[in-house]
Enzyme design. Structure first.
Site, PDB file in Angstrom:
ATOM      1  N   ASP A   1       0.868  -1.181   0.000  1.00  0.00           N
ATOM      2  CA  ASP A   1       0.000   0.000   0.000  1.00  0.00           C
ATOM      3  C   ASP A   1       0.905   1.232   0.000  1.00  0.00           C
ATOM      4  O   ASP A   1       1.996   1.202   0.578  1.00  0.00           O
ATOM      5  CB  ASP A   1      -0.921   0.010   1.219  1.00  0.00           C
ATOM      6  CG  ASP A   1      -2.129   0.922   1.033  1.00  0.00           C
ATOM      7  OD1 ASP A   1      -3.239   0.396   0.833  1.00  0.00           O
ATOM      8  OD2 ASP A   1      -1.961   2.162   1.082  1.00  0.00           O
ATOM      9  N   SER A   2       0.442   2.307  -0.645  1.00  0.00           N
ATOM     10  CA  SER A   2       1.261   3.524  -0.695  1.00  0.00           C
ATOM     11  C   SER A   2       1.286   4.235   0.649  1.00  0.00           C
ATOM     12  O   SER A   2       2.159   5.065   0.904  1.00  0.00           O
ATOM     13  CB  SER A   2       0.726   4.480  -1.766  1.00  0.00           C
ATOM     14  OG  SER A   2      -0.612   4.844  -1.477  1.00  0.00           O
TER      15      SER A   2
ATOM     16  N   ALA B   1       5.430  -0.357   1.992  1.00  0.00           N
ATOM     17  CA  ALA B   1       4.795   0.933   1.700  1.00  0.00           C
ATOM     18  C   ALA B   1       5.369   1.458   0.390  1.00  0.00           C
ATOM     19  O   ALA B   1       6.397   2.142   0.372  1.00  0.00           O
ATOM     20  CB  ALA B   1       5.033   1.915   2.837  1.00  0.00           C
TER      21      ALA B   1
ATOM     22  N   CYS C   1     -14.467  -0.600  -7.086  1.00  0.00           N
ATOM     23  CA  CYS C   1     -15.483  -0.128  -6.138  1.00  0.00           C
ATOM     24  C   CYS C   1     -16.044   1.223  -6.581  1.00  0.00           C
ATOM     25  O   CYS C   1     -16.667   1.936  -5.795  1.00  0.00           O
ATOM     26  CB  CYS C   1     -14.909  -0.032  -4.727  1.00  0.00           C
ATOM     27  SG  CYS C   1     -13.572   1.172  -4.552  1.00  0.00           S
TER      28      CYS C   1
END
Length: 393
Positions: free
Chosen positions: A250-251, A277, A337
């Site tokens: 994930d960033s 990250a 989404c």
């Protein structure tokens, strides 16, 4: 009970007669003097027939209809609607010793447009998406704590990022009732920390619960990459499913810390998991073909129709890279989404990526949102989560 009135243009009542709960600004002929944003209003046809009562706001969607009758929208109304929502979740068997996290109210899907409520143990996290629900927040909180069959002790209001910014409401994220006790909840026997104070949405994405369970089924002996991992839900399901190795990316460094904490909650000291990250596209570009199970669950690429073209390009690029790198015999879980992206558009983007890869790819499952995120049959726009499980040779 009749509130201040809004009259529609002739012929504009047809969608409302089919119980679609939105009144668009272009359908309105006349608004009575004194109506302000967030007010309860009564909507009438051009011929003077009462259609329903709802919340008024400035914007493209001018009224969200709460009830297609002339009843008062008061505390008894909210108790009744919340009880109906709770009864459905009880019928779905979501309230169990091994599961205390679920969505109690899903806006239009539970006939409460503009309102989202997620339950985490004894805490309810409430999000208003309309000024009217913002003004009703205390009534809603009191109704929540009065429900039979669920012990809600704390109600946290979290609407700073969900209300229309032009409304100048200055909402403060805070407890309406109770206070912080614990942020650990349970889903299908797995524990996780929920950051409703500073995290995204209500703190956890309960809408992927059933898809995470499906992933667990496919994880035995596989090397897993969980892209856009946020709090690591797919990662710890993969570990319970017997994955050989799980990498979470994930960033956000904060999300990576949450993922690490959640994995440690369930699998203390387990060396199978590592978290990074890093930017997703950079990671995919630089990685080797080490993974035979990849999850792509990015944030909404298109929050509005204006961003649709770029979103579809983004989905195509992301999936093309996964198809390029995944091992033969690999399985890809890929999602959108974005409500602005239809199932057909998402599938076309993924199919385009597949064609670019020139690999043999088969659909194993077509996924959607879980049963506690119901879709009002009169409001098909409520279907937002799309997913495909693909076998890549």
């Amino acid at each position: 009970m009749t509130y201040k009135r809004i009259y529609l243009k002739r012929g504009k009542e047809e969608s409302l007669q089919r119980f679609h709960p939105w009144v668009f600004s272009g359908a309105i002929h006349r608004i009575e003097d004194g109506i302000e944003e967030g007010d309860l209003v009564s909507v009438f046809s051009a011929s003077g027939d009462h259609i329903g009562n709802g919340h008024y706001q400035i914007g493209s969607i001018s009224v969200r209809i709460l009830d297609f009758s002339d009843r008062a929208i008061d505390e008894s109304f909210f108790v009744e609607r919340l009880t109906q929502a709770l009864n459905m979740r009880r019928a779905l068997n979501l309230m169990r010793p091994d599961n205390n996290a679920f969505r109690l109210v899903h806006g239009e899907g539970d006939f409460l447009p503009g309102l989202v409520i997620d339950i985490y143990g004894d805490t309810a996290v409430v999000q208003a998406h309309s000024p009217g629900m913002h003004f009703a927040r205390t009534i809603i909180a009191n109704a929540l704590t009065s429900l039979d069959g669920i012990a809600v002790k704390n109600v946290y209001y979290k609407s700073e990022t969900t209300l229309p910014y032009k409304a100048n409401l200055d909402p403060q994220n805070d407890y309406i009732i109770g206070s912080f006790t614990t942020n650990v909840a349970m889903e299908n026997g797995l524990k996780f920390h929920v950051d409703w104070l500073k995290g995204q949405k209500t703190g956890f994405f309960v809408d992927q619960r059933e898809n995470r369970s499906l992933l667990e089924h496919y994880s035995q002996g596989r090397t897993v990459l969980n892209m856009f991992c946020y709090t690591g839900g797919f990662s710890f399901y993969a570990m319970r499913g017997g994955a050989k190795l799980v990498h979470s990316v994930d960033s956000s460094a904060k999300a990576i810390q949450l993922t690490t904490d959640n994995v440690e909650l369930n699998f203390p000291g387990d060396s199978r998991h590592k978290a990074f990250a890093e930017d997703a596209f950079k990671y995919l570009d630089e990685m080797k073909s080490d993974y035979d199970l990849i999850i792509l669950d990015p944030p909404a690429f298109a929050k509005h129709k204006s961003a649709l073209k770029n979103a579809l390009i983004g989905y195509r690029k992301l999936n093309a890279k996964a198809f390029e790198k995944i091992k033969p015999g690999g399985i890809l879980f890929t999602f959108s989404c974005s409500q602005a992206v239809s199932k057909e558009q998402f599938r076309l983007a993924v199919f385009s990526a597949a064609a670019m890869s020139r690999r043999k790819i088969r659909i194993l499952h077509q996924l959607t949102q879980p049963s506690d995120h119901p879709i009002n049959i009169y409001h098909p726009e409520g279907e937002y989560l799309k997913g495909l499980v693909l076998y890549v040779e």
